[in-house]
Design a protein around this motif. Structure first.
Motif, PDB file in Angstrom:
ATOM      1  N   HIS A 250       0.841  -1.201   0.000  1.00  0.00           N
ATOM      2  CA  HIS A 250       0.000   0.000   0.000  1.00  0.00           C
ATOM      3  C   HIS A 250       0.881   1.258   0.000  1.00  0.00           C
ATOM      4  O   HIS A 250       0.599   2.233  -0.710  1.00  0.00           O
ATOM      5  CB  HIS A 250      -0.924   0.008   1.225  1.00  0.00           C
ATOM      6  N   ILE A 251       1.925   1.230   0.797  1.00  0.00           N
ATOM      7  CA  ILE A 251       2.870   2.351   0.823  1.00  0.00           C
ATOM      8  C   ILE A 251       3.533   2.519  -0.545  1.00  0.00           C
ATOM      9  O   ILE A 251       3.645   3.638  -1.071  1.00  0.00           O
ATOM     10  CB  ILE A 251       3.924   2.135   1.924  1.00  0.00           C
ATOM     11  N   PHE A 252       3.933   1.405  -1.136  1.00  0.00           N
ATOM     12  CA  PHE A 252       4.602   1.433  -2.440  1.00  0.00           C
ATOM     13  C   PHE A 252       3.663   1.972  -3.521  1.00  0.00           C
ATOM     14  O   PHE A 252       4.086   2.735  -4.403  1.00  0.00           O
ATOM     15  CB  PHE A 252       5.069   0.019  -2.785  1.00  0.00           C
ATOM     16  N   ALA A 253       2.393   1.592  -3.464  1.00  0.00           N
ATOM     17  CA  ALA A 253       1.422   2.021  -4.474  1.00  0.00           C
ATOM     18  C   ALA A 253       1.133   3.512  -4.409  1.00  0.00           C
ATOM     19  O   ALA A 253       0.794   4.138  -5.428  1.00  0.00           O
ATOM     20  CB  ALA A 253       0.119   1.235  -4.299  1.00  0.00           C
ATOM     21  N   LEU A 254       1.256   4.106  -3.223  1.00  0.00           N
ATOM     22  CA  LEU A 254       0.904   5.520  -3.080  1.00  0.00           C
ATOM     23  C   LEU A 254       1.898   6.456  -3.765  1.00  0.00           C
ATOM     24  O   LEU A 254       1.534   7.580  -4.119  1.00  0.00           O
ATOM     25  CB  LEU A 254       0.768   5.884  -1.597  1.00  0.00           C
TER      26      LEU A 254
END
Length: 359
Positions: A250-254
């Motif tokens: 989720h962090i990477f996708a943001l």
């Protein structure tokens, strides 16, 4: 060409020794053009500035990686092989980004960057269309890094016109290949999860330089698709499926989602949707409460190896500049300076709220 709209700001970059770059993006009709106010270097210099030869370009053939979160012997071996094969590309990116960041400290840095870009551009590096899934991933990440940094110097008067044309043509071809990669095999997970977000960001920022409205709107559509994927609880189902790495992804996708939101807002389009804010809030809350909701939703303790770091969380600086709050303030102060070459390099300088207010 329709209505011309002046964009207030997209990237704001400060270099050392009081040199300031302000990059303005303008939409003229459907085509993006770019105006750059850069200090002029009047001294004539030789073409070859770097004593170091750029790494020989390699194709994007990389091994297919198993689930690295399982830490099996097979996964560890594959990851080592992958890192070895992609080391020249990572090194190339790091050198280009470093030179662009530092060029006003020493005029030769810009020319070093251009020299290396031209070298790979003339060989059509990374344009092999017969690559593995991981090769496609490396290609789009490399394009994101190169274009989000090169856009900061793109219109510099210190770049020879022929060099600019050579580099622009290569980056445009890379963007075309990324569009092709992520437009086929729609059933593949990578065409719907964070991989396509990164592909869209790479294509979107490249389209600003190439004035390619088809690429811009392709990326915009991928962004809209991403917004539709966000659940009411502010999570991404395909990243939740990563189980113990759900929070990490989720962090990477943001990263790419927030950069596309910024680009869309700069072009008078809706970027920061209610769903995007909800996703960001869910992730920020996870930073504060030891990922409690992610643990509950996946039934697994979250693997945070390499997750809560300045490069991974560089998007917080970007979001904080526009929507400051107590949580973003806390993490900005805790982790800055932020540097992530795939979203422009020195993110703290580019987007620091204090810099934007003082500058």
């Amino acid at each position: 060409m329709g209505h011309q709209r002046q964009i207030n700001k997209f990237f704001t970059a400060a270099a050392a020794l009081s040199a300031v770059i302000i990059i303005m993006l303008v939409i003229n009709g459907f085509f993006m053009t770019e105006k750059t106010d850069l200090n002029t270097i009047s001294k004539k210099v030789e073409y070859y500035y770097s004593n170091e030869i750029p790494p020989e370009y390699i194709t994007t053939k990389s091994p297919k990686l198993p689930d690295l979160s399982q830490y099996t012997v097979e996964a560890v071996k594959a990851k080592k092989k992958y890192k070895k094969q992609t080391r020249p590309i990572r090194y190339y990116e790091q050198k280009i980004v470093g030179w662009i960041e530092d060029y006003q400290r020493d005029e030769k840095n810009l020319h070093c960057a251009i020299q290396w870009l031209v070298d790979w551009a003339e060989d059509d590096a990374l344009l092999n269309n017969k690559v593995s899934f991981q090769g496609e991933a490396v290609r789009k990440w490399t394009l994101a890094a190169l274009s989000s940094n090169y856009v900061q110097i793109h219109k510099s008067s210190d770049i020879k016109d022929q060099d600019r044309k050579t580099i622009d043509s290569w980056l445009k071809k890379l963007a075309e290949q990324v569009v092709s990669d992520y437009s086929k095999n729609p059933q593949n997970m990578s065409r719907r999860n964070n991989h396509v977000y990164w592909a869209a960001w790479a294509v979107m920022i490249t389209s600003i330089m190439s004035n390619n409205h088809d690429h811009f709107f392709w990326a915009e559509q991928k962004f809209k698709n991403a917004m539709k994927q966000i659940d009411e609880d502010g999570t991404l189902p395909l990243e939740i499926a990563r189980q113990g790495k759900a929070f990490n992804y989720h962090i990477f996708a943001l990263g790419p989602l927030i950069m596309m939101a910024e680009t869309l807002e700069a072009n008078d389009k809706k970027g920061y949707t209610k769903k995007l804010h909800k996703l960001i809030k869910t992730v920020l809350t996870g930073l504060e409460n030891e990922q409690a909701y992610f643990v509950k939703k996946t039934g697994m303790k979250q693997d945070l190896k390499g997750t809560i770091t300045a490069p991974q969380l560089a998007w917080i600086e970007v979001y904080h500049a526009r929507f400051p709050n107590e949580i973003t303030e806390k993490w900005v102060e805790k982790l800055k300076p932020f540097h992530q070459r795939r979203i422009g390099g020195d993110v703290t300088t580019l987007f620091s709220k204090n810099y934007l207010e003082d500058g």
